[in-house]
Design a protein around this motif. Structure first.
Motif: not given
Length: 328
Positions: A18-19, A23, A48-49, A52-53, A200-201
């Protein structure tokens, strides 16, 4: 890249996607044309991920799954079996939930940290990796091929962050080696992947904080790689017809980048954290201008790393044996 990429027709699962790193790996697998199942515990972030994928060209399926729960992992792989006719080409076990706990307990010795720190780091981590490999291997053994990837860390080599973290990462590397031993006869490869410091975030957020962890991140930010660098590594491994030669091994992202001839998605070389000059720079940053004279192609030999990590005490034949303690 469109669906006609090097992994077109392949079925992949990435846990903890997911992040962050998960991701990033899923993005590259989709860009290579694969069908990618991504998992996470939070439905909104996972959706959301997944969107984007999907935008990268492959097909993405989001599955809410807690990697510490056996029944949920089993259900995930059963869904893949049913929907893909039993096919599974790649599993990347990346789920990890210990970052917040590591930051919260930074600087505390193990005897002052809560016992729950072990579970915070190693439940959705080491245990989750074992569960994922166990269920995915059943599909791959039946098919006679497949690639299992466990995202590990140089923290398994020496002390990093805290006791549960290092123990868990060392166990991840041993998990891969032992699984590879049992899987070899079935044509299924199992490897551990060591990224360097990844932007990473959570790392980027922590960079703007205060305290010892933030200071370390700020110093090392120029030595980091993107989350998609590991994805490029996984794609290259999955497309390698000689993948079994890597099975059971710990593989470093900069080594794989050189071996397969690619750079990070930002166009920069993946930082070689095992280059002699970079190791010296990390140890003595104040002398970095002198270390730049050392060619970056000069890396620390793997046998040196193995000796550094050795747990065995070497006794000299000339060294006298210790005298027994006097009994009272």
């Amino acid at each position: 890249m469109a669906a006609g990429g090097p992994l077109s027709g392949c079925v992949c699962v990435v846990t903890g996607a997911s992040q962050g790193l998960g991701k990033g790996i899923a993005l590259q697998l989709a860009a290579a044309g694969a069908t990618v199942y991504v998992t996470g515990r939070r439905a909104e972030a996972l959706a959301r991920a997944a969107a984007e994928v999907s935008s990268r060209g492959g097909r993405c399926v989001a599955v809410v799954c807690d990697s510490s729960q056996d029944e949920q992992v089993a259900a995930l792989l059963e869904r893949v079996r049913q929907e893909q006719g039993g096919r599974l080409d790649v599993l990347v076990s990346c789920a990890f939930s210990g970052v917040e706990a590591i930051v919260a307990q930074q600087g505390r010795p193990f005897w002052e940290s809560p016992a729950t720190l072990w579970d915070d780091i190693n439940n959705v981590g080491l245990r989750g990796h074992y569960l994922s490999l166990r269920h995915a291997a059943r599909l791959m053994v039946s098919a006679g091929h497949g690639l299992l990837v466990v995202v590990s860390s140089p923290g398994g080599l020496g002390y990093m962050f805290n006791v549960p973290y290092g123990v868990g990462k060392a166990a991840c590397d041993r998990l891969v080696a032992d699984c590879a031993h049992e899987l070899h006869a079935y044509g299924v490869a199992c490897v551990a992947l060591w990224p360097g410091m990844v932007r990473t975030e959570k790392v980027l957020k922590e960079q703007h904080g205060t305290g010892p962890m933030a200071e370390k991140i700020q110093v090392m930010m120029g030595m980091s790689e993107t989350p998609e660098a590991s994805g490029k590594c996984v794609v290259a491994l999955a497309a390698d017809p000689h993948i079994m030669a890597h099975s059971g091994k710990v593989l470093l992202t900069p080594d794989l980048a050189r071996h397969y001839g690619f750079q990070d998605v930002d166009g920069k070389p993946i930082f070689n954290y095992m280059a002699v000059r970079n190791v010296l720079t990390m140890l003595k940053p104040q002398l970095s201008r002198f270390f730049r004279l050392i060619p970056e192609c000069l890396t620390v030999p793997k046998w040196v790393i193995a000796l550094y990590a050795s747990k065995f005490r070497a006794y000299s034949a000339l060294e006298p044996a210790p005298l027994p303690k006097k009994q009272d």
